[in-house]
Scaffold this active site. Structure first.
Site, PDB file in Angstrom:
ATOM      1  N   LYS A  11      11.957 -38.497  23.267  1.00  0.00           N
ATOM      2  CA  LYS A  11      11.753 -36.862  23.134  1.00  0.00           C
ATOM      3  C   LYS A  11      11.480 -36.252  24.624  1.00  0.00           C
ATOM      4  O   LYS A  11      11.194 -36.885  25.714  1.00  0.00           O
ATOM      5  CB  LYS A  11      10.400 -36.553  22.342  1.00  0.00           C
ATOM      6  CG  LYS A  11       9.102 -37.125  22.809  1.00  0.00           C
ATOM      7  CD  LYS A  11       8.253 -36.435  23.728  1.00  0.00           C
ATOM      8  CE  LYS A  11       7.238 -37.042  24.251  1.00  0.00           C
ATOM      9  NZ  LYS A  11       6.650 -36.555  25.675  1.00  0.00           N
ATOM     10  N   ASP A 143       1.966 -39.901  20.173  1.00  0.00           N
ATOM     11  CA  ASP A 143       3.255 -39.135  20.121  1.00  0.00           C
ATOM     12  C   ASP A 143       4.001 -39.761  18.690  1.00  0.00           C
ATOM     13  O   ASP A 143       5.212 -39.472  18.467  1.00  0.00           O
ATOM     14  CB  ASP A 143       3.957 -39.544  21.263  1.00  0.00           C
ATOM     15  CG  ASP A 143       3.650 -38.635  22.372  1.00  0.00           C
ATOM     16  OD1 ASP A 143       3.026 -37.714  22.022  1.00  0.00           O
ATOM     17  OD2 ASP A 143       4.179 -38.973  23.512  1.00  0.00           O
TER      18      ASP A 143
HETATM   19  O1  C5P Z   1      -2.141 -42.423  22.113  1.00  0.00           O
HETATM   20  P1  C5P Z   1      -1.388 -42.796  23.279  1.00  0.00           P
HETATM   21  O2  C5P Z   1      -1.438 -44.361  23.543  1.00  0.00           O
HETATM   22  O3  C5P Z   1       0.060 -42.383  23.473  1.00  0.00           O
HETATM   23  O4  C5P Z   1      -2.237 -42.166  24.653  1.00  0.00           O
HETATM   24  C1  C5P Z   1      -2.502 -42.952  25.759  1.00  0.00           C
HETATM   25  C2  C5P Z   1      -3.668 -42.409  26.473  1.00  0.00           C
HETATM   26  O5  C5P Z   1      -3.230 -41.076  26.868  1.00  0.00           O
HETATM   27  C3  C5P Z   1      -4.776 -42.229  25.536  1.00  0.00           C
HETATM   28  O6  C5P Z   1      -5.725 -43.558  25.595  1.00  0.00           O
HETATM   29  C4  C5P Z   1      -5.273 -40.947  26.344  1.00  0.00           C
HETATM   30  O7  C5P Z   1      -6.014 -41.583  27.473  1.00  0.00           O
HETATM   31  C5  C5P Z   1      -4.273 -40.188  26.881  1.00  0.00           C
HETATM   32  N1  C5P Z   1      -3.995 -39.293  25.965  1.00  0.00           N
HETATM   33  C6  C5P Z   1      -4.928 -38.043  25.877  1.00  0.00           C
HETATM   34  N2  C5P Z   1      -4.467 -37.058  24.937  1.00  0.00           N
HETATM   35  C7  C5P Z   1      -3.522 -37.174  23.952  1.00  0.00           C
HETATM   36  C8  C5P Z   1      -2.565 -38.096  24.147  1.00  0.00           C
HETATM   37  C9  C5P Z   1      -2.932 -39.241  25.058  1.00  0.00           C
HETATM   38  O8  C5P Z   1      -5.873 -37.805  26.503  1.00  0.00           O
HETATM   39  N3  C5P Z   1      -3.368 -36.145  22.987  1.00  0.00           N
END
Ligand code: C5P
Length: 306
Positions: A11, A143
């Protein structure tokens, strides 16, 4: 033993705003996401019961245990199906052929996880109610819910509140990846330390997408994480300037970076495509170490390989 192979699309974020922060540290977003035709290939194969989950990945630098989002997606699905891994749960082998660069802002890992959830829902229909799949998705990563549906969508909350927009399909894209990764948590941490960002007008971005008005999209879309990455990596800023000079209506960094994209009008005009090919060749010569990828915007999330 049954096998399914899915294409798991990357994406891009046409626009990305941070509008708040949850008490657990996750950031509240308003972002317009778009699937692109650059795809990983994810094969899910049923193995003998009790043999557990085995993951193989064409990129040897990526983990193949529960640190991998695809592995966690499979674990989540089996747990939701109330299957006991040591007894009645099917063994699963998952093979991922990577084409999407890692830590690139292109949701490669999230899309692999979404493909695993989609594949398992097909291999084991009815074992997990379909309405529960988005819940399993967000437990793996912010995501992943968008990646399940794909196409074009406004994503809010931490990314999990997905409102579809009319698909912006068929636009040629040039993607420039500098060959290093930016871990998402680090990008958000630096964002927290910076001064008040210039926010995009997300309503206007959605309107521009609905009208397929690329110049309005370019005027209104922003990525609040982009200035941070450009300041930290001057070669990335040079590459962005070079892309802008190609005359594409929309040039941005995707997600938490560092991949840059240029989105062109959806003309099938052969001359335009040749120009795009020439641009790719020039970028490769100019920005050593960068991967130059040509793709198109795409209308859907994971699909069965034809
Ligand atoms: O959910 P995901 O594993 O993709 O996110 C990785 C890290 O990115 C999270 O632990 C957080 O530190 C940061 N993040 C965030 N806010 C979001 C998505 C991700 O702070 N909406």
């Amino acid at each position: 033993m049954r096998t399914l192979t899915l294409l798991a699309p990357a994406k891009i974020n046409l626009s990305l705003d941070v509008v708040g922060r949850r008490s657990d540290g996750y950031h509240l977003l308003r972002t317009v996401m778009q699937s692109v035709s650059l795809c990983d290939r994810v094969t899910v194969r049923e193995e003998a019961p009790g043999t557990g989950i085995r993951l193989e990945c064409s990129d040897g630098s990526l983990p193949t245990d529960c640190r991998n989002t695809a592995y966690r997606a499979a674990q989540g699905f089996l747990a939701a199906a109330r299957r006991d891994p040591s007894r009645d749960a099917p063994g699963l082998s998952i093979r991922i052929g990577k084409a999407i660069p890692a830590e690139a802002g292109l949701a490669g890992g999230s899309s692999d996880a979404a493909a695993v959830l989609t594949g398992l829902s097909r291999l084991y229909p009815g074992e997990v109610p379909l309405r529960r799949i988005p819940e399993l998705a967000v437990a793996v990563g912010a995501d992943v819910p968008f990646c399940l549906f794909g196409g074009t969508a406004l994503c809010e909350g931490i990314g999990e509140i997905v409102t579809p927009l009319p698909p912006l399909t068929g636009h040629p894209l040039l993607l420039l990846n500098p060959g290093f990764g930016i871990p998402t948590p680090a990008a958000f941490r630096t964002f927290d330390d910076q001064a008040e960002p210039r926010h995009p007008d997300t309503e206007a971005v959605c309107d521009a997408v609905r009208r397929r008005d690329l110049s309005a999209l370019a005027r209104t879309a922003r990525n609040v994480l982009e200035p941070i990455a450009l300041a930290a990596h001057p070669r990335l800023a040079d590459a962005l300037d070079w892309l802008m000079a190609r005359g594409a209506p929309l040039v941005r960094m995707s997600g938490s970076g560092p991949t840059l994209f240029a989105l062109f009008p959806d003309t099938e005009d052969g001359l335009r495509m040749r120009e795009d090919a020439a641009a790719a060749a020039e970028a490769e010569a100019r920005f050593r170490g960068f991967a130059v990828l040509r793709a198109r915007t795409r209308e859907s999330g994971p699909t069965l390989e034809a």
